[in-house]
Design an enzyme around this catalytic site. Structure first.
Site, mmCIF file in Angstrom:
data_model
loop_
_atom_site.group_PDB
_atom_site.id
_atom_site.type_symbol
_atom_site.label_atom_id
_atom_site.label_comp_id
_atom_site.label_asym_id
_atom_site.label_seq_id
_atom_site.Cartn_x
_atom_site.Cartn_y
_atom_site.Cartn_z
ATOM 1 N N ARG A 296 0.870 -1.183 0.000
ATOM 2 C CA ARG A 296 0.000 0.000 0.000
ATOM 3 C C ARG A 296 0.902 1.226 0.000
ATOM 4 O O ARG A 296 1.859 1.305 0.769
ATOM 5 C CB ARG A 296 -0.884 -0.010 1.251
ATOM 6 C CG ARG A 296 -1.619 1.278 1.562
ATOM 7 C CD ARG A 296 -2.809 1.486 0.640
ATOM 8 N NE ARG A 296 -3.384 2.801 0.805
ATOM 9 C CZ ARG A 296 -4.514 3.046 1.438
ATOM 10 N NH1 ARG A 296 -5.205 2.069 1.967
ATOM 11 N NH2 ARG A 296 -4.960 4.282 1.524
ATOM 12 N N GLU B 92 -11.994 4.268 -4.194
ATOM 13 C CA GLU B 92 -12.255 2.826 -4.230
ATOM 14 C C GLU B 92 -12.365 2.342 -5.675
ATOM 15 O O GLU B 92 -12.858 3.053 -6.543
ATOM 16 C CB GLU B 92 -13.530 2.493 -3.457
ATOM 17 C CG GLU B 92 -13.430 2.797 -1.966
ATOM 18 C CD GLU B 92 -12.287 2.063 -1.279
ATOM 19 O OE1 GLU B 92 -12.094 0.852 -1.546
ATOM 20 O OE2 GLU B 92 -11.570 2.687 -0.479
ATOM 21 N N ARG C 71 -1.149 -5.417 4.392
ATOM 22 C CA ARG C 71 -0.331 -4.800 3.346
ATOM 23 C C ARG C 71 0.822 -4.031 3.974
ATOM 24 O O ARG C 71 0.663 -3.406 5.013
ATOM 25 C CB ARG C 71 -1.164 -3.827 2.506
ATOM 26 C CG ARG C 71 -2.348 -4.472 1.830
ATOM 27 C CD ARG C 71 -3.266 -3.442 1.227
ATOM 28 N NE ARG C 71 -3.866 -2.644 2.296
ATOM 29 C CZ ARG C 71 -4.730 -1.664 2.109
ATOM 30 N NH1 ARG C 71 -5.090 -1.337 0.884
ATOM 31 N NH2 ARG C 71 -5.236 -0.996 3.109
#
Length: 189
Positions: free
Chosen positions: A96, A104, A142
């Site tokens: 990330r 999104e 992540r």
């Protein structure tokens, strides 16, 4: 007198015709807007990115090779998947982008952000991943990191493009909050 009446009648008819044609053209424009599929929008965006990269000098090439900072993990790998505008998979790890929040993926803006990342760093590209020392616990499995692809800081480029926003909530924790790109978008060191 008959010419005056004929002229006025003609002007009224032309006025009505003009209003009708304007109304019809406005209706057709609205129909066109609604009928463009998302795949068409993606093609238009891809075309625009290709045109821009051919017509302007590329600002994506930086003069020196990126280097990792801090003490957290630092590794090179290959991009195997672009998940969305702020997350990629490098080898078997999900990364990330630190301090970045993209829309999104289930939104048009999210698809555009993902396509933007893919245009700079397509699947198969080699990357350097610099884990954020201040957020080494990660986020939902992540790793939080700055990712360099083709000597380009992807975190910075997605923010510059307007396809993502900085996550100022994490500026106080991130090792990268004092970087010029982070300050430029709102981190106060």
């Amino acid at each position: 007198m008959n010419f005056i009446i004929l002229g006025i009648t003609l002007m009224i008819i032309l006025g009505i015709l003009a209003v009708f044609l304007y109304y019809e053209s406005a209706q057709n424009i609205e129909k066109i807007k609604v009928q463009i599929p998302i795949s068409g929008v993606t093609e238009i965006i891809s075309e625009k990115l290709q045109i821009d990269s051919k017509t302007t000098p590329s600002p994506l090439v930086e003069s020196s090779s990126p280097k990792c900072t801090g003490n957290a993990d630092c590794f090179s790998g290959k991009v195997v998947k672009i998940i969305d505008g702020d997350t990629i998979r490098v080898d078997s790890r999900s990364i990330r982008f630190a301090l970045v929040s993209a829309p999104e993926i289930n939104t048009l803006e999210g698809k555009i952000a993902k396509d933007f990342v893919a245009s700079i760093c397509p699947v198969g590209s080699s990357v350097l991943v610099d884990e954020d020392d201040g957020q080494s616990e990660g986020s939902y499995g992540r790793m939080l990191a700055v990712v360099y692809c083709n000597n380009v800081n992807l975190n910075e480029k997605i923010l510059e493009s307007g396809n993502a926003k900085i996550s100022t909530l994490f500026c106080s924790e991130s090792e990268f909050s004092d970087e010029p790109w982070a300050k430029k978008f709102g981190c106060i060191g």
